[in-house]
Design a protein around this motif. Structure first.
Motif, PDB file in Angstrom:
ATOM      1  N   LEU A 263      49.770  40.608  56.484  1.00  0.00           N
ATOM      2  CA  LEU A 263      50.903  41.792  56.092  1.00  0.00           C
ATOM      3  C   LEU A 263      50.400  42.565  55.103  1.00  0.00           C
ATOM      4  O   LEU A 263      50.493  41.815  53.746  1.00  0.00           O
ATOM      5  CB  LEU A 263      52.273  41.170  55.717  1.00  0.00           C
ATOM      6  N   ALA A 264      49.992  43.777  55.050  1.00  0.00           N
ATOM      7  CA  ALA A 264      49.449  44.297  53.944  1.00  0.00           C
ATOM      8  C   ALA A 264      50.083  45.637  53.807  1.00  0.00           C
ATOM      9  O   ALA A 264      50.201  46.509  54.397  1.00  0.00           O
ATOM     10  CB  ALA A 264      47.921  44.607  54.075  1.00  0.00           C
ATOM     11  N   THR A 265      50.651  46.018  52.436  1.00  0.00           N
ATOM     12  CA  THR A 265      51.142  47.279  52.221  1.00  0.00           C
ATOM     13  C   THR A 265      50.875  47.648  50.758  1.00  0.00           C
ATOM     14  O   THR A 265      51.478  48.436  50.206  1.00  0.00           O
ATOM     15  CB  THR A 265      52.842  47.332  52.094  1.00  0.00           C
ATOM     16  N   GLY A 266      50.084  46.884  50.103  1.00  0.00           N
ATOM     17  CA  GLY A 266      49.523  47.226  48.614  1.00  0.00           C
ATOM     18  C   GLY A 266      47.905  47.268  48.889  1.00  0.00           C
ATOM     19  O   GLY A 266      47.266  46.591  49.375  1.00  0.00           O
ATOM     20  N   ASN A 267      47.729  48.196  48.020  1.00  0.00           N
ATOM     21  CA  ASN A 267      46.437  48.660  47.824  1.00  0.00           C
ATOM     22  C   ASN A 267      45.534  47.976  46.577  1.00  0.00           C
ATOM     23  O   ASN A 267      44.447  48.212  46.335  1.00  0.00           O
ATOM     24  CB  ASN A 267      45.792  50.247  47.798  1.00  0.00           C
ATOM     25  N   ASP A 268      46.408  47.326  45.827  1.00  0.00           N
ATOM     26  CA  ASP A 268      45.873  46.933  44.583  1.00  0.00           C
ATOM     27  C   ASP A 268      45.700  45.504  44.763  1.00  0.00           C
ATOM     28  O   ASP A 268      46.335  44.536  45.243  1.00  0.00           O
ATOM     29  CB  ASP A 268      46.779  47.008  43.485  1.00  0.00           C
ATOM     30  N   TYR A 269      44.639  45.076  43.717  1.00  0.00           N
ATOM     31  CA  TYR A 269      44.234  43.369  44.030  1.00  0.00           C
ATOM     32  C   TYR A 269      45.191  42.836  43.065  1.00  0.00           C
ATOM     33  O   TYR A 269      45.948  43.346  41.969  1.00  0.00           O
ATOM     34  CB  TYR A 269      42.927  43.103  43.590  1.00  0.00           C
ATOM     35  N   VAL A 270      45.275  41.168  42.974  1.00  0.00           N
ATOM     36  CA  VAL A 270      45.975  40.793  42.011  1.00  0.00           C
ATOM     37  C   VAL A 270      45.790  41.033  40.495  1.00  0.00           C
ATOM     38  O   VAL A 270      46.581  41.343  39.578  1.00  0.00           O
ATOM     39  CB  VAL A 270      45.682  39.009  42.145  1.00  0.00           C
ATOM     40  N   ILE A 271      44.262  41.169  40.281  1.00  0.00           N
ATOM     41  CA  ILE A 271      43.750  41.597  39.016  1.00  0.00           C
ATOM     42  C   ILE A 271      42.913  42.883  38.999  1.00  0.00           C
ATOM     43  O   ILE A 271      41.982  42.791  40.048  1.00  0.00           O
ATOM     44  CB  ILE A 271      42.938  40.530  38.078  1.00  0.00           C
ATOM     45  N   ASN A 272      43.303  44.037  38.487  1.00  0.00           N
ATOM     46  CA  ASN A 272      42.463  45.141  38.502  1.00  0.00           C
ATOM     47  C   ASN A 272      41.650  45.197  37.127  1.00  0.00           C
ATOM     48  O   ASN A 272      42.496  45.674  36.214  1.00  0.00           O
ATOM     49  CB  ASN A 272      43.590  46.356  38.803  1.00  0.00           C
ATOM     50  N   LEU A 273      40.506  45.364  37.533  1.00  0.00           N
ATOM     51  CA  LEU A 273      39.595  45.611  36.095  1.00  0.00           C
ATOM     52  C   LEU A 273      38.766  46.914  36.082  1.00  0.00           C
ATOM     53  O   LEU A 273      38.089  47.018  37.149  1.00  0.00           O
ATOM     54  CB  LEU A 273      38.883  44.327  35.963  1.00  0.00           C
ATOM     55  N   SER A 274      38.893  47.594  35.235  1.00  0.00           N
ATOM     56  CA  SER A 274      38.216  48.902  35.196  1.00  0.00           C
ATOM     57  C   SER A 274      37.582  49.086  33.703  1.00  0.00           C
ATOM     58  O   SER A 274      38.593  48.962  32.536  1.00  0.00           O
ATOM     59  CB  SER A 274      38.910  50.126  35.813  1.00  0.00           C
ATOM     60  N   ALA A 275      36.550  49.912  33.658  1.00  0.00           N
ATOM     61  CA  ALA A 275      36.194  50.323  32.339  1.00  0.00           C
ATOM     62  C   ALA A 275      36.055  49.498  31.216  1.00  0.00           C
ATOM     63  O   ALA A 275      36.396  49.729  30.102  1.00  0.00           O
ATOM     64  CB  ALA A 275      36.773  51.712  32.039  1.00  0.00           C
ATOM     65  N   SER A 276      35.786  48.180  31.543  1.00  0.00           N
ATOM     66  CA  SER A 276      35.982  47.156  30.415  1.00  0.00           C
ATOM     67  C   SER A 276      34.604  46.207  30.363  1.00  0.00           C
ATOM     68  O   SER A 276      34.038  46.385  31.212  1.00  0.00           O
ATOM     69  CB  SER A 276      36.996  46.190  30.810  1.00  0.00           C
ATOM     70  N   THR A 277      34.401  45.992  29.201  1.00  0.00           N
ATOM     71  CA  THR A 277      33.260  45.022  28.922  1.00  0.00           C
ATOM     72  C   THR A 277      33.703  43.532  28.404  1.00  0.00           C
ATOM     73  O   THR A 277      34.714  43.279  27.651  1.00  0.00           O
ATOM     74  CB  THR A 277      32.282  45.745  27.869  1.00  0.00           C
ATOM     75  N   ASP A 278      32.736  42.730  28.721  1.00  0.00           N
ATOM     76  CA  ASP A 278      32.899  41.422  28.215  1.00  0.00           C
ATOM     77  C   ASP A 278      34.249  40.798  28.505  1.00  0.00           C
ATOM     78  O   ASP A 278      34.938  40.357  27.474  1.00  0.00           O
ATOM     79  CB  ASP A 278      32.688  41.267  26.569  1.00  0.00           C
ATOM     80  N   VAL A 279      34.426  40.407  29.894  1.00  0.00           N
ATOM     81  CA  VAL A 279      35.650  39.867  30.209  1.00  0.00           C
ATOM     82  C   VAL A 279      35.602  38.559  30.889  1.00  0.00           C
ATOM     83  O   VAL A 279      34.617  38.454  31.825  1.00  0.00           O
ATOM     84  CB  VAL A 279      36.462  40.958  31.225  1.00  0.00           C
TER      85      VAL A 279
END
Length: 592
Positions: A263-279
């Motif tokens: 059942l899929a209606t969301g395009n986003d993951y549980v955690i969305n990581l972008s433009a970040s360093t040292d995570v």
């Protein structure tokens, strides 16, 4: 469970110097008090003292409330408090289950730790109904916050440096898949008895159907993707009819077959990581998701995962997440994945790649590029990056050039390799993270275990069991997905592969595209692959299927009841096989 009185706008933040970001969170009854300690120096700034860290207890300091019915209140508090959170802060979640109506957002922060002990984050206000997820219009939501509410994520990290998230379990308040057993089949429909662990209405958005053996091992008897969604009809409290299926596929399905509806209606993951360093993500558990687990994009750098567990919330569920567990779409630097448990995702456990683009036109040393799939990511490249150019017909590497200027989709280079023409495939050498993947368990995966499209990878001491496709796939794709790059300097050693690759040409697969394993090029796409000291158990396919590889070593591996040739190779050179492997292999067009 003790509840805490909310005080959104009257918070006293206290500061304390922590010995490190691993400090145990305070319990619900603990209050913070200002303490100071002598400043310490960090290895990266030996002449400057580390800033005093701010320690925040979200219950006592911010009024975040555990229990049901507080999802909107909690999300609004976090939207306000995280936006103004000072750098060098530790945000402590006391033990409990916290509902969130929309994601936590960390944007533009430095040196932040989100720390929990036995903490569950429940995403509410998401939908698996035919009506897709959209912005919440609650009057209590500020206008600048409303766009964030359309996301189905639980945590969004953007443009941050040095972030740790540790000690959380994530789950969704709605079913993200339905698991059941076939009790009747007719024409284009199946009637399922849904497991009593999941409530359903019949109005869910069923996007994909997959079948499994009675033991719960994924198979391909029926695997179908809906063009819109499969019509569902709830027949009783525990029976459901699915229509719109392929009749030939329905004919192959037997009564008693296990079936999952994703059942899929969301395009986003549980955690969305972008433009970040040292995570760093540590000791996280994910039970379900309308999409995948962790997505990395927008040009991140240096990521580590330790002790991540992805599994169904109950033993009858056939899926955990609906897509990849870890999807790396834009990462430079390093990736470390250690001591993780990955079970029953809807797609790959790990996919490392970046996007491939094409040259649209050339004017001197300036190339205009286009995206055959999706659109050009504005963060894909910057001045100083080295870009590789490939011949679109042969996939031969034509050479590299360094970017000196970027304007929209136009890239100016210091020089262009000879032979560059319209349609040339380009890849960014900076977005090939070096990866160490060790002590990872992969169980009952309907797709690939690891899809590795990068340079310099160690896969060691991992266990793969019941992956329907290849346990490890090394393959770029410029046919459909447009993911890059070719694999180089890959070491696969001391791993166990059990009952993997039933629907793939090999348990390990090295090819030139994702979906056409027999597609060949006259070029040696992949470079320097080593497969040693692994154990292959109950494999129905060959241990290794490889095409277009320069320098391949396969030796000191053990086999238990492999039915077919151990290695099948085509268009390879500089191949090293031990004697026992050479006797049971098929080698075509092999050069020295």
């Amino acid at each position: 469970m003790k509840r805490f009185q909310s005080f959104l706008f009257s918070t006293l933040l206290c500061t304390t110097l922590l010995a490190g970001c691993q400090s145990a969170p305070a319990g619900p009854e603990t209050t913070t008090s200002p303490t100071t300690a002598a400043p310490v120096t960090t290895p990266s700034a030996t002449t400057q003292p580390e800033a005093l860290r701010t320690q925040i207890n979200v219950a006592t300091d911010w009024g975040i409330t555990p229990g049901q019915g507080y999802g909107m209140q909690n999300a609004l508090i976090l939207a306000d408090k995280l936006a103004s959170l000072p750098d060098h802060s530790d945000v402590l979640f006391p033990e409990g289950e916290y509902e969130l109506a929309f994601p936590m957002y960390l944007t533009g922060k430095r040196s932040i730790s989100l720390l929990g002990t036995n903490v569950t984050i429940v995403r509410t206000h998401v939908s698996n109904q035919v009506a897709r997820q959209g912005e919440l219009t609650d009057a209590a939501i500020p206008e600048d916050v409303r766009p964030n509410t359309a996301s189905s994520s639980a945590l969004v990290i953007k443009d941050c440096h040095s972030v740790t998230a540790e000690g959380f379990t994530f789950r969704y308040a709605v079913p993200t898949s339905l698991s059941g057993t076939v009790i009747e089949r007719q024409g284009n429909s199946l009637t399922l008895q849904i497991d009593d662990t999941t409530d359903f209405t019949g109005d869910e958005y069923a996007a994909i159907i997959n079948t499994f053996t009675e033991e719960g091992v994924p198979d391909k008897t029926l695997e179908q993707y809906a063009t819109a969604n499969f019509p569902l009809e709830k027949l009783s409290d525990n029976t459901l009819r699915v229509d719109g299926l392929d009749a030939a596929g329905v004919d192959r399905v037997k009564k008693g077959t296990r079936v999952s509806l994703r059942l899929a209606t969301g395009n986003d993951y549980v955690i969305n990581l972008s433009a970040s360093t040292d995570v760093s993500f540590q000791s996280l558990t994910m039970y379900n998701s309308l999409n995948g687990g962790i997505i990395v994009r927008g040009r991140c750098k240096d990521l580590s995962l330790t002790g991540i567990a992805v599994k169904p919330e109950n033993e009858k569920s056939l899926f955990s997440l609906n897509a990849d567990i870890l999807h790396i779409a834009s990462l430079e630097g390093s990736l470390t994945v250690d001591s993780c448990h990955f079970e029953r995702p809807g797609d790959d456990c790990i996919n490392i790649h970046h996007m491939a683009y094409e040259v649209e036109s050339i004017n001197g040393t300036t190339a205009t590029i286009r995206a055959p799939r999706y659109s050009v990511d504005k963060t894909w490249a910057k001045a100083g990056d080295a870009i590789d150019f490939y011949d679109p017909a042969t996939f031969a590497l034509l050479g590299s050039a360094k970017i000196t200027k970027v304007e929209e989709n136009q890239y100016t280079f210091d020089a262009l390799p000879t032979g560059i023409c319209e349609g040339a495939i380009i890849a960014n050498d900076a977005l090939r993270p070096q990866a160490t993947i060790q002590n990872v368990t992969v169980l009952s995966n309907r797709a690939r275990g690891f899809l590795l499209q990068t340079d310099t990878v160690l896969v060691e001491n991992c266990t793969f069991k019941d992956t329907a496709l290849a346990a490890i796939l090394l393959a770029p794709d410029v046919e459909y997905w447009y993911e890059m790059s070719p694999a180089a300097n890959i070491t696969i050693q001391n791993n166990t592969f059990e009952n993997c690759g039933k629907y793939a040409p090999g348990i390990l697969q090295i090819t030139t595209s994702h979906d056409d394993p027999n597609k060949t090029y006259p070029s040696y796409i992949h470079q320097n692959i080593s497969v040693t000291k692994n154990n292959f158990i109950r494999g129905n396919q060959c241990a290794l299927f490889g095409i277009c590889v320069d320098t391949l070593t396969f030796r000191e591996n053990t086999f238990t009841s492999n039915r077919y040739n151990q290695v099948v190779l085509n268009i390879c050179k500089n191949v090293t096989l031990d004697e026992k492997t050479l006797k049971n292999s098929t080698l075509t067009d092999i050069a020295e």
